[in-house]
Write a protein that holds these residues in place. Sequence first.
Motif, mmCIF file in Angstrom:
data_model
loop_
_atom_site.group_PDB
_atom_site.id
_atom_site.type_symbol
_atom_site.label_atom_id
_atom_site.label_comp_id
_atom_site.label_asym_id
_atom_site.label_seq_id
_atom_site.Cartn_x
_atom_site.Cartn_y
_atom_site.Cartn_z
ATOM 1 N N THR A 95 59.995 -16.963 12.857
ATOM 2 C CA THR A 95 61.289 -16.483 13.442
ATOM 3 C C THR A 95 61.285 -15.082 13.001
ATOM 4 O O THR A 95 60.534 -14.366 12.247
ATOM 5 C CB THR A 95 62.473 -17.200 12.861
ATOM 6 O OG1 THR A 95 62.694 -16.879 11.406
ATOM 7 C CG2 THR A 95 62.078 -18.902 12.776
ATOM 8 N N PRO A 96 62.420 -14.215 13.595
ATOM 9 C CA PRO A 96 62.539 -12.925 13.175
ATOM 10 C C PRO A 96 62.816 -12.883 11.825
ATOM 11 O O PRO A 96 62.380 -11.657 11.087
ATOM 12 C CB PRO A 96 63.741 -12.748 13.969
ATOM 13 C CG PRO A 96 63.704 -13.617 15.365
ATOM 14 C CD PRO A 96 63.334 -14.767 14.731
ATOM 15 N N VAL A 97 63.211 -13.526 11.019
ATOM 16 C CA VAL A 97 63.556 -13.352 9.498
ATOM 17 C C VAL A 97 62.839 -14.382 8.576
ATOM 18 O O VAL A 97 62.807 -13.990 7.412
ATOM 19 C CB VAL A 97 65.207 -13.710 9.350
ATOM 20 C CG1 VAL A 97 65.975 -12.763 10.073
ATOM 21 C CG2 VAL A 97 65.590 -15.034 9.667
ATOM 22 N N GLU A 98 62.387 -15.405 9.053
ATOM 23 C CA GLU A 98 61.506 -16.177 8.015
ATOM 24 C C GLU A 98 60.439 -16.840 8.736
ATOM 25 O O GLU A 98 59.939 -16.611 10.081
ATOM 26 C CB GLU A 98 62.515 -17.539 8.056
ATOM 27 C CG GLU A 98 63.499 -17.353 7.243
ATOM 28 C CD GLU A 98 64.274 -18.591 6.873
ATOM 29 O OE1 GLU A 98 65.354 -18.617 6.045
ATOM 30 O OE2 GLU A 98 63.811 -19.923 7.394
ATOM 31 N N GLN A 99 59.345 -16.867 7.779
ATOM 32 C CA GLN A 99 57.832 -17.443 8.035
ATOM 33 C C GLN A 99 57.765 -18.799 7.285
ATOM 34 O O GLN A 99 57.439 -18.424 5.985
ATOM 35 C CB GLN A 99 56.941 -16.290 8.071
ATOM 36 C CG GLN A 99 55.747 -16.926 8.530
ATOM 37 C CD GLN A 99 54.534 -15.684 8.791
ATOM 38 O OE1 GLN A 99 54.828 -14.718 9.556
ATOM 39 N NE2 GLN A 99 53.667 -15.459 7.959
ATOM 40 N N ILE A 100 57.568 -19.741 7.685
ATOM 41 C CA ILE A 100 57.453 -21.249 6.962
ATOM 42 C C ILE A 100 56.160 -21.709 7.239
ATOM 43 O O ILE A 100 55.826 -21.883 8.323
ATOM 44 C CB ILE A 100 58.572 -22.095 7.117
ATOM 45 C CG1 ILE A 100 59.876 -21.324 7.153
ATOM 46 C CG2 ILE A 100 58.556 -23.452 6.324
ATOM 47 C CD1 ILE A 100 61.080 -22.302 7.558
ATOM 48 N N GLU A 101 55.517 -21.965 6.060
ATOM 49 C CA GLU A 101 54.031 -22.369 6.288
ATOM 50 C C GLU A 101 53.975 -23.919 6.500
ATOM 51 O O GLU A 101 54.837 -24.709 5.961
ATOM 52 C CB GLU A 101 53.187 -22.356 4.868
ATOM 53 C CG GLU A 101 51.980 -22.585 4.925
ATOM 54 C CD GLU A 101 50.945 -22.324 3.883
ATOM 55 O OE1 GLU A 101 49.904 -22.771 3.861
ATOM 56 O OE2 GLU A 101 51.392 -21.480 2.802
ATOM 57 N N ILE A 102 53.305 -24.383 7.480
ATOM 58 C CA ILE A 102 53.065 -25.921 7.687
ATOM 59 C C ILE A 102 51.612 -26.137 7.490
ATOM 60 O O ILE A 102 50.777 -25.343 7.551
ATOM 61 C CB ILE A 102 53.645 -25.983 9.245
ATOM 62 C CG1 ILE A 102 52.760 -25.397 10.074
ATOM 63 C CG2 ILE A 102 55.150 -25.740 9.424
ATOM 64 C CD1 ILE A 102 53.006 -25.989 11.445
ATOM 65 N N GLU A 103 51.473 -27.412 7.674
ATOM 66 C CA GLU A 103 49.938 -27.794 7.381
ATOM 67 C C GLU A 103 49.444 -28.338 8.752
ATOM 68 O O GLU A 103 50.231 -28.917 9.438
ATOM 69 C CB GLU A 103 49.764 -29.017 6.375
ATOM 70 C CG GLU A 103 48.272 -29.614 6.127
ATOM 71 C CD GLU A 103 48.324 -30.620 5.257
ATOM 72 O OE1 GLU A 103 47.273 -31.264 5.014
ATOM 73 O OE2 GLU A 103 49.268 -31.028 4.648
ATOM 74 N N VAL A 104 48.171 -27.936 8.977
ATOM 75 C CA VAL A 104 47.557 -28.202 10.337
ATOM 76 C C VAL A 104 45.960 -28.734 10.067
ATOM 77 O O VAL A 104 45.310 -28.027 9.583
ATOM 78 C CB VAL A 104 47.324 -27.261 11.263
ATOM 79 C CG1 VAL A 104 46.782 -27.555 12.487
ATOM 80 C CG2 VAL A 104 48.988 -26.613 11.669
#
Length: 203
Positions: A95-104
């Motif tokens: 997002t413009p303010v956050e970057q959240i790691e996910i698992e793929v």
Amino acid sequence: MVNQTNSNNATNNTAKNDDKNIMSIAQYLKSAQSGHKRSIPPMAQWQPKHCGKMDLKVLANGEWWHEGQLIKRQSLLDLFSSVLWKEEGRFYLRTPVEQIEIEVEDEPLFVNQVDSTVIADKKYIQFTTTNADLIIVDAEHSIFMREFAGELRPYVHVRFGINALIQRSAFFHLIEMGELVENKQGDTILSLQSGDFHLQLGT
């Protein structure tokens, strides 16, 4: 003796909390995208801060799981897929303010339809993903084969270093659109043409 009523209430509360959590994330992403006319926002222009990791996993079969629960709402899947970002081999929701790691496990996008389309009097191969992304095959969005879990699978590059797995039924249709030829080594090659772009795939 376990109080069954309390146990059921605890389970229901956990399910409600999980649902509330993921809906909060969805609402945040919707707010972040407001004002963008395109379905895919200009994420390359954003400079968000890294905000750790969340319990969101995309399986190799296309299922999205959040905190042990399968996400079934297509609108949520479409929303999350529109803000996927890849950086140094890791996947994020950006997002413009956050970057959240996910698992793929493999790739987060999946092609389920292949068509041909005519642009400026030239015939192109067009893919559609399960999230309604449209991909025109060209030099920047090429098809390639890669091994996963001991199986050779077909992919197409989509955006931001992210690829989409071409699902089996779509790949069979793709084979029908191309021409199977034999190379000098006796291997069967799938020859495809999309506009002025020509490619060959080992099958």
